[in-house]
Write a protein that holds these residues in place. Structure first.
Motif, PDB file in Angstrom:
ATOM      1  N   LEU A  49       2.818  10.570  -7.846  1.00  0.00           N
ATOM      2  CA  LEU A  49       3.020   9.368  -7.035  1.00  0.00           C
ATOM      3  C   LEU A  49       4.499   9.160  -6.712  1.00  0.00           C
ATOM      4  CD1 LEU A  49       0.572   6.762  -8.645  1.00  0.00           C
ATOM      5  CD2 LEU A  49       0.206   8.233  -6.666  1.00  0.00           C
ATOM      6  N   ASN A  52       5.456  11.686  -4.013  1.00  0.00           N
ATOM      7  CA  ASN A  52       4.751  11.546  -2.746  1.00  0.00           C
ATOM      8  C   ASN A  52       5.430  10.471  -1.898  1.00  0.00           C
ATOM      9  OD1 ASN A  52       2.916  11.158  -0.627  1.00  0.00           O
ATOM     10  ND2 ASN A  52       1.177  11.647  -1.926  1.00  0.00           N
ATOM     11  N   PHE A  55       3.877   7.030  -0.324  1.00  0.00           N
ATOM     12  CA  PHE A  55       3.740   5.753  -1.020  1.00  0.00           C
ATOM     13  C   PHE A  55       5.008   4.917  -0.853  1.00  0.00           C
ATOM     14  CE2 PHE A  55       0.275   8.000  -3.016  1.00  0.00           C
ATOM     15  CZ  PHE A  55      -0.661   7.003  -3.218  1.00  0.00           C
ATOM     16  N   THR A  59       3.398   0.751   2.541  1.00  0.00           N
ATOM     17  CA  THR A  59       2.059   1.242   2.227  1.00  0.00           C
ATOM     18  C   THR A  59       1.476   0.533   1.014  1.00  0.00           C
ATOM     19  OG1 THR A  59       2.590   3.436   3.099  1.00  0.00           O
ATOM     20  CG2 THR A  59       0.711   3.282   1.624  1.00  0.00           C
ATOM     21  N   MET A  60       2.285   0.377  -0.021  1.00  0.00           N
ATOM     22  CA  MET A  60       1.821  -0.281  -1.236  1.00  0.00           C
ATOM     23  C   MET A  60       1.475  -1.750  -0.980  1.00  0.00           C
ATOM     24  SD  MET A  60       1.480   1.923  -3.538  1.00  0.00           S
ATOM     25  CE  MET A  60       1.020   0.738  -4.798  1.00  0.00           C
ATOM     26  N   LEU A 234      -6.422   5.434   1.203  1.00  0.00           N
ATOM     27  CA  LEU A 234      -5.837   6.299   0.170  1.00  0.00           C
ATOM     28  C   LEU A 234      -6.047   7.777   0.501  1.00  0.00           C
ATOM     29  CD1 LEU A 234      -6.783   4.294  -3.051  1.00  0.00           C
ATOM     30  CD2 LEU A 234      -4.471   4.820  -2.250  1.00  0.00           C
ATOM     31  N   ILE A 237      -3.384   8.588   2.932  1.00  0.00           N
ATOM     32  CA  ILE A 237      -2.080   8.603   2.263  1.00  0.00           C
ATOM     33  C   ILE A 237      -1.867   9.919   1.521  1.00  0.00           C
ATOM     34  CG2 ILE A 237      -0.738   7.570   0.376  1.00  0.00           C
ATOM     35  CD1 ILE A 237      -1.908   4.867   1.192  1.00  0.00           C
TER      36      ILE A 237
END
Length: 326
Positions: A49, A52, A55, A59-60, A234, A237
């Protein structure tokens, strides 16, 4: 729960001890699920995570908004259903929904939710609250079965799952036999669900207004689409190239199979993860990506709300006219 002739301070001490036990138990359950998952190393998951770039904060925030909207709909549904027994504020519905989530997190199939919500009310209303919670879960399960059934049929026709139709037909026969015995037991007035006779259940649900039931179902459907869409987000993503239509076929099938496969709570996540891995492998999604998404969905929609719910558990008090008695 009955504290008899204990002094007020002793009663308060025992109540605090119970509340702390629930919160500690919930946190320990979450910790064990994350650190002892043999299918997904939590440290590798966290490292992935971090690396990546998809994220981002934006986005979160969007994922958190979907979580918020998901639980907003669930809380609104609970407020709507409870209005048939007692008018409560959205704040009260929020406290009861999140508090019961925390209290039931480590119970088999979240069965503890029934008792957790009931204790917010006086003795005379608790049985009705249990039935309303059953109705709420039935509405959500009904939504899962309808959309999951459609998804499973489309998935089979599109990808040819090699379903053993003999076994399926045998299962249908078993279900029919069970329904026949259920109908017979109903006539004998001896069959019970969660301690209530079928006749009483049907009469209770019949007395609820059509408007309330329709609104409850609508909120269940909207909630279903929200967390299903969150799963799809997700997927994108994590760089999975799949159309929304194809993704929803698999997602709806996954939720259906994960809901109907019986499991004790210790193996619940393992079974649901295995179902997800199998189904998404059909559309070319690797195991790590699927397990990561399932874990994130659990963190966003169960762990995060339960953390807020722990606050309500610690601040819980029995109804004024039913203090420390249940």
């Amino acid at each position: 729960m009955h504290f008899g002739s204990l002094t007020y301070k002793t009663k308060q001490f025992f109540l605090l001890l119970i509340k702390l036990s629930i919160v500690v138990g919930a946190f320990y359950f979450i910790y064990k699920k994350l650190t002892e998952n043999e299918e997904l190393d939590f440290h590798v998951f966290i490292q992935f995570l971090r690396e990546n770039e998809a994220f981002s904060i934006k986005t979160m925030l969007f994922l958190l908004f979907l979580t918020f909207f998901n639980w907003f709909l669930e809380i609104l549904k609970w407020k709507t259903l409870v209005a048939t027994v007692e008018q409560i504020s959205f704040k009260n519905a929020l406290e009861q929904s999140l508090g019961s989530l925390t209290a039931s997190l480590f119970t088999p199939n979240r069965i503890g939710e029934y008792g957790a919500k009931a204790i917010y009310y006086t003795n005379g209303k608790r049985k009705k609250i249990v039935l309303l919670n059953l109705l709420s879960n039935m509405m959500q399960m009904g939504t899962t079965i309808v959309f999951g059934g459609i998804g499973l049929l489309l998935l089979n026709s599109k990808y040819d799952l090699n379903i053993d139709y003999f076994k399926v037909s045998r299962l249908v026969v078993i279900i029919i036999v069970i329904l026949i015995f259920t109908a017979f037991a109903y006539k004998q007035k001896s069959f019970k669900i969660k301690g209530f006779s079928v006749k009483r259940l049907l009469q209770f649900f019949k007395n609820i207004s059509i408007k309330t039931k329709v609104l409850g179902m609508l909120l269940s459907v909207l909630r279903y689409f929200v967390f299903s869409f969150q799963f799809y987000v997700l997927l994108t993503i994590f760089g999975v190239s799949v159309s929304y239509y194809n993704a929803m076929i698999v997602i709806t099938s996954m939720y259906l199979l994960a809901s109907i496969i019986p499991s004790v709570f210790i193996f619940d996540v393992i079974i649901k993860s295995s179902v997800a891995v199998y189904l998404f492998s059909i559309v070319g999604v690797n195991d790590f990506t699927t397990l990561s998404i399932v874990t994130l969905m659990w963190l966003l929609n169960f762990v995060l709300p339960s953390l807020f719910g722990s606050y309500y558990v610690l601040n819980f008090n029995f109804p004024k006219d039913d203090t420390l008695q249940c």
